[in-house]
Write a protein that holds these residues in place. Structure first.
Motif, mmCIF file in Angstrom:
data_model
loop_
_atom_site.group_PDB
_atom_site.id
_atom_site.type_symbol
_atom_site.label_atom_id
_atom_site.label_comp_id
_atom_site.label_asym_id
_atom_site.label_seq_id
_atom_site.Cartn_x
_atom_site.Cartn_y
_atom_site.Cartn_z
ATOM 1 N N GLN A 105 6.891 -5.077 8.308
ATOM 2 C CA GLN A 105 6.049 -3.935 7.948
ATOM 3 C C GLN A 105 6.656 -2.651 8.516
ATOM 4 N N TYR A 109 8.078 0.777 6.749
ATOM 5 C CA TYR A 109 7.709 2.141 7.104
ATOM 6 C C TYR A 109 8.960 3.002 7.292
ATOM 7 N N ASN A 119 7.141 6.428 -5.270
ATOM 8 C CA ASN A 119 6.832 5.039 -5.587
ATOM 9 C C ASN A 119 8.093 4.204 -5.400
ATOM 10 N N PHE A 141 7.794 -5.260 -0.369
ATOM 11 C CA PHE A 141 6.606 -4.414 -0.276
ATOM 12 C C PHE A 141 6.615 -3.429 -1.445
ATOM 13 N N GLY A 143 5.669 0.593 -2.056
ATOM 14 C CA GLY A 143 5.321 1.857 -1.439
ATOM 15 C C GLY A 143 4.759 2.810 -2.477
ATOM 16 N N ASP A 144 3.541 3.282 -2.245
ATOM 17 C CA ASP A 144 2.884 4.237 -3.139
ATOM 18 C C ASP A 144 2.444 5.436 -2.317
ATOM 19 N N LYS A 147 0.934 4.944 1.148
ATOM 20 C CA LYS A 147 0.443 3.582 1.303
ATOM 21 C C LYS A 147 1.544 2.565 1.057
ATOM 22 N N ILE A 148 1.627 1.535 1.920
ATOM 23 C CA ILE A 148 2.587 0.442 1.752
ATOM 24 C C ILE A 148 1.813 -0.879 1.746
ATOM 25 N N GLU A 149 2.055 -1.679 0.704
ATOM 26 C CA GLU A 149 1.370 -2.963 0.578
ATOM 27 C C GLU A 149 2.382 -4.095 0.495
ATOM 28 N N GLN A 150 2.037 -5.243 1.066
ATOM 29 C CA GLN A 150 2.892 -6.414 0.988
ATOM 30 C C GLN A 150 2.916 -6.948 -0.438
ATOM 31 N N LEU A 151 4.107 -7.394 -0.876
ATOM 32 C CA LEU A 151 4.259 -7.949 -2.217
ATOM 33 C C LEU A 151 4.474 -9.456 -2.157
ATOM 34 N N GLU A 326 4.544 5.694 10.604
ATOM 35 C CA GLU A 326 3.273 5.166 10.110
ATOM 36 C C GLU A 326 2.112 5.905 10.766
#
Length: 537
Positions: A105, A109, A119, A141, A143-144, A147-151, A326
């Motif tokens: 994570q 970041y 994006n 991941f 990245g938007d 915001k960063i989300e796990q894929l 972050e």
């Protein structure tokens, strides 16, 4: 912001904080303690990169003296710190509350927030780290914006498998417990080998077997399953450290590089295809494999016109900056590349200038020197972050001179004969000399040298015709490099120079004037330029 410290304690340890001049600083601990891959945590003291209690205290004294307001530090973001490490740090910052971060994570970041991309799809690939209580080696991941989300995860341990091949290769000089240095050497050596088709499937199996051991928390050094696979490739050889040499070792390195790329592409291509509207961010220690980066960048550009970004500090040395970014969104999209450690003895500069009769030097004079075939160390400002020297702690010369690569390897760098050197070119000139150039401020890619310039630029043209190019632009360039390259262009010379890291053999990139002058006095380096002053033998 001044009340927060980000502290990563594993190998390649680093700390990010706000200094007394209200400037964000990223300090890689190896540069302070002069120990490659240095780990702050006591958990690594049995390893070659453990630094011991005295050096930990020395570093904390330095940190305390340089932080903006040490008495007001109330938060420490951390990873890879033992309870005893935390107790020691608390003696310096007693009011701090501790918040644990997560490995991949934090890589995400570090990459996404420095990239400037809105994006992105982020790939974090290394030898493994703890995320939410589990060992993870490879992770994607999304990245938007903020915001960063796990894929998804990938179960292959690319970093450990690639590195561990080096155990058997005699051309890789080794010290006890220095496996972290092997991967970069394998990448240089693989160009001398060829891919053996009959080895591809077994080495794929080797990668997957190593990965099973990693995820079961078994060190690769004890991996009998992996050893068995390599033994089957060499039935007439007793498999021990350094048992392979010559063509066998070159081909093993080349085939491993091929498998590394093949397996990575198999995992990444479907994810990229499903997110064609996104740019790509590559982080983790495997993001230092410039051969793969070049092929990946060509692929994503050709298929979707996307860009590939690799930060200057993709390996574990960038984790603390990831924590910090972050926490503080206002710092994102900033360039931190020259925000590393300062010259620790800068106050002695004028004494050295006087004692050695150093003179101020112009760009024209530096170019005169390198056009005579002489080698110059450059020391300016604060150090670069990450493992690449990018102008502030560099050794440079003219790559057109015969045997310059061998002179550097044997008489200045004291390293293996097969290891290549990197060119620097202005971005807008680069396509004249190199194929398929992508902006590469941090030596992240390896385009091929055009055939008509390979002989003229022989010292930076590797045996496979590639070169780990650093591009310099007016907006994102090193001013000294820009001036040197423009002066060469004005003289109708090829505006390309050779750049390698300025360090003492076996030590990290240097951070004192004393060490720079030690290299001048004890190698065949001809000159050092320190803050615009020329020191000569």
């Amino acid at each position: 912001m001044k009340n927060v410290i980000a502290f990563y304690g594993g190998h390649d340890a680093s700390v990010t904080f706000v200094d007394k001049n209200d400037r964000v600083r990223v300090i890689e601990i190896e540069r302070h303690v002069k120990q490659r891959y240095a780990a702050f945590s006591e958990e690594h003291d049995h390893r070659s990169f453990g630094i011991g209690t005295n050096k930990r205290i020395e570093f904390l004294d330095y940190l305390y003296d340089n932080i903006s307001d040490p008495e007001k530090v109330d938060t420490i973001l951390f990873m890879s710190m033992s309870p005893n490490d935390i107790e020691l740090v608390n003696k310096f910052f007693p009011n701090a509350k501790w918040k644990e971060m997560h490995h991949h994570q934090s890589h995400a970041y570090c990459g996404h927030y420095q990239s400037g991309f809105e994006n992105s799809i982020i790939f974090s690939i290394d030898g493994g780290g703890m995320d939410y209580g589990n060992i993870i080696t490879t992770k994607a991941f999304l990245g938007d914006g903020e915001k960063i989300e796990q894929l998804e995860d990938c179960k292959i341990d690319f970093g450990t498998a690639y590195m561990s091949i080096g155990k058997y290769i005699s051309e890789i000089k080794k010290k006890p417990d220095d496996a972290l240095a092997w991967a970069g050497k394998i990448m240089g050596l693989c160009a001398y080998g060829k891919v053996r088709e009959e080895w591809v499937e077994p080495i794929e199996k080797f990668y997957r077997t190593i990965s099973e051991y990693t995820h079961n928390k078994i060190a690769f050094r004890d991996n009998s399953g992996g050893n068995t696979i390599i033994q089957e490739l060499f039935p007439n050889t007793i498999l021990t450290q350094d048992c392979l040499k010559g063509e066998d070792s070159y081909d093993l390195a080349a085939t491993s590089q091929f498998v590394f790329e093949k397996l990575l592409f198999e995992w990444m291509k479907p994810l990229i295809a499903n997110h064609k509207d996104r740019d790509i961010v590559l982080v983790g220690g495997c993001a230092l494999n410039v051969l793969y980066n070049q092929k990946l960048s060509e692929y994503v550009f050709d298929t979707s016109m996307s860009k590939l970004y690799v930060p200057p500090n993709p390996s574990d040395c960038g984790l603390s900056l990831g924590f910090f970014l972050e926490k503080f969104p206002e710092l994102r999209k900033r360039d931190f590349v020259y925000d590393g450690i300062e010259l620790l003895d800068i106050e002695d500069l004028q004494t050295h200038v006087s004692d050695r009769n150093a003179k101020e030097v112009s760009t024209k004079e530096i170019v005169d020197i390198i056009k005579r075939g002489e080698i110059v160390g450059l020391v300016y400002g604060d150090s670069e972050i990450g493992p690449r020297a990018l102008g502030n702690r560099s050794i440079i010369c003219d790559p057109s001179f015969e045997n310059m690569k061998d002179i550097l390897n044997k008489k200045v760098k004291f390293r293996e004969w097969y290891r290549p050197f990197a060119p620097v070119s202005m971005l807008h000139h680069s396509n004249t000399y190199f194929h398929k150039v992508f902006e590469s401020n941090y030596m992240s890619f390896a385009p091929k040298v055009k055939e008509e310039y390979q002989e003229k630029l022989r010292a930076i043209t590797h045996v496979d015709e590639t070169s780990r190019l650093q591009t310099v632009s007016k907006m994102n360039g090193h001013s000294v490099f820009s001036d040197i390259l423009n002066e060469l262009k004005d003289r109708n010379e090829i505006p390309v120079i050779l750049n390698t890291s300025f360090n003492i053999k076996g030590f990290p990139i240097l951070t004192t004037i004393e060490d720079a002058l030690h290299v001048l006095d004890n190698t065949e380096l001809d000159h050092v330029v320190i803050e615009g002053y020329l020191f000569s033998k």
